[in-house]
Design a protein around this motif. Sequence first.
Motif, PDB file in Angstrom:
ATOM      1  N   ALA A  25       0.817  -1.217   0.000  1.00 13.96           N
ATOM      2  CA  ALA A  25       0.000   0.000   0.000  1.00 13.96           C
ATOM      3  C   ALA A  25       0.845   1.258   0.000  1.00 13.96           C
ATOM      4  O   ALA A  25       0.415   2.321  -0.461  1.00 13.96           O
ATOM      5  N   ALA A  26       2.081   1.156   0.538  1.00 17.40           N
ATOM      6  CA  ALA A  26       2.989   2.306   0.578  1.00 17.40           C
ATOM      7  C   ALA A  26       4.419   1.792   0.661  1.00 17.40           C
ATOM      8  O   ALA A  26       4.666   0.653   1.089  1.00 17.40           O
ATOM      9  N   TYR A  27       5.362   2.653   0.272  1.00 17.01           N
ATOM     10  CA  TYR A  27       6.771   2.306   0.285  1.00 17.01           C
ATOM     11  C   TYR A  27       7.554   3.410   0.987  1.00 17.01           C
ATOM     12  O   TYR A  27       6.998   4.419   1.406  1.00 17.01           O
ATOM     13  N   SER A  28       8.864   3.239   1.071  1.00 23.88           N
ATOM     14  CA  SER A  28       9.694   4.196   1.799  1.00 23.88           C
ATOM     15  C   SER A  28       9.713   5.566   1.151  1.00 23.88           C
ATOM     16  O   SER A  28       9.843   6.588   1.825  1.00 23.88           O
ATOM     17  N   ASP A  29       9.589   5.606  -0.198  1.00 26.22           N
ATOM     18  CA  ASP A  29       9.755   6.872  -0.906  1.00 26.22           C
ATOM     19  C   ASP A  29       8.448   7.503  -1.358  1.00 26.22           C
ATOM     20  O   ASP A  29       8.395   8.703  -1.627  1.00 26.22           O
ATOM     21  N   LEU A  30       7.368   6.717  -1.450  1.00 31.28           N
ATOM     22  CA  LEU A  30       6.105   7.255  -1.959  1.00 31.28           C
ATOM     23  C   LEU A  30       4.974   6.264  -1.721  1.00 31.28           C
ATOM     24  O   LEU A  30       5.231   5.095  -1.406  1.00 31.28           O
ATOM     25  N   PRO A  31       3.707   6.701  -1.882  1.00 35.54           N
ATOM     26  CA  PRO A  31       2.573   5.765  -1.782  1.00 35.54           C
ATOM     27  C   PRO A  31       2.597   4.722  -2.894  1.00 35.54           C
ATOM     28  O   PRO A  31       3.471   4.737  -3.773  1.00 35.54           O
ATOM     29  N   GLY A  32       1.606   3.846  -2.897  1.00 34.06           N
ATOM     30  CA  GLY A  32       1.693   2.651  -3.719  1.00 34.06           C
ATOM     31  C   GLY A  32       1.296   2.750  -5.175  1.00 34.06           C
ATOM     32  O   GLY A  32       1.637   1.872  -5.974  1.00 34.06           O
ATOM     33  N   LEU A  33       0.582   3.804  -5.600  1.00 40.96           N
ATOM     34  CA  LEU A  33      -0.056   3.792  -6.909  1.00 40.96           C
ATOM     35  C   LEU A  33       0.932   3.682  -8.064  1.00 40.96           C
ATOM     36  O   LEU A  33       0.662   2.984  -9.046  1.00 40.96           O
ATOM     37  N   THR A  34       2.061   4.354  -7.997  1.00 39.03           N
ATOM     38  CA  THR A  34       3.028   4.305  -9.092  1.00 39.03           C
ATOM     39  C   THR A  34       3.535   2.885  -9.311  1.00 39.03           C
ATOM     40  O   THR A  34       3.625   2.407 -10.450  1.00 39.03           O
ATOM     41  N   ALA A  35       3.848   2.195  -8.233  1.00 40.60           N
ATOM     42  CA  ALA A  35       4.303   0.804  -8.346  1.00 40.60           C
ATOM     43  C   ALA A  35       3.191  -0.096  -8.872  1.00 40.60           C
ATOM     44  O   ALA A  35       3.444  -1.012  -9.657  1.00 40.60           O
ATOM     45  N   TRP A  36       1.945   0.170  -8.456  1.00 39.50           N
ATOM     46  CA  TRP A  36       0.825  -0.637  -8.949  1.00 39.50           C
ATOM     47  C   TRP A  36       0.668  -0.479 -10.457  1.00 39.50           C
ATOM     48  O   TRP A  36       0.440  -1.462 -11.165  1.00 39.50           O
TER      49      TRP A  36
END
Length: 218
Positions: free
Chosen positions: A50-61
């Motif tokens: 849902a989230a990562y160290s550098d930003l929320p999850g949407l870009t990775a999704w």
Amino acid sequence: MREDEYGQRSRNVFIALWIGATAIKCALAARLPLFVDEAFYWQEGRHLAAAYSDLPGLTAWLARIGVEIGGQHAWALRSPFLLIAALLPWGLGKITAREFGEARGWQAASLTLLLPLAGTLGVLALPDVPMALASVLCLAAGVRMLRGVDAKAALELALGLAIGAFSHYRFVAVIGIGAMALLCLPEGRRALRDARIWVALMIGVLAWWPLLLWNLDN
């Protein structure tokens, strides 16, 4: 020149610009090597969260969706971002047309393509792309709210705020500017008294919870 002819001409200019810009961006996206940040998002997409160290999850999704559909290629990784970026001028044109007429709508859409940052948006798989979509949705909701709150305005606002929260920390600036604009206008202050808008705002607030939770746990 008659108004309908002027509108048709403006439409034709936009269509030509949009096709050309989209074709160029697709060609660049297919040829450019992965940018460092893109490679990082690709790796994050292999381990969905849902989230990562550098930003929320949407870009990775979005990156994960691209490679799942198109394979492990740079163009496939960027394809969801290219699609979103290609839709943005249409959205801005629609907002403008609703307020100022069809011809002005097509002109606004064309000008969006000619802006350096907007015109190149989507070539790289970056969080700026969904954040731009979120900003356009919030703008559409804000303009509609000034004319009168309805369910569509509340839905657009909720969706825009949620997408923005899942895109990047920088979306806080968009929220701040939008809040100031509404508070400065009598129509905006009246809209903020509607319960449906507060429901939309609460959805936007809750969308930050995964990022907040990640920071609290780490």
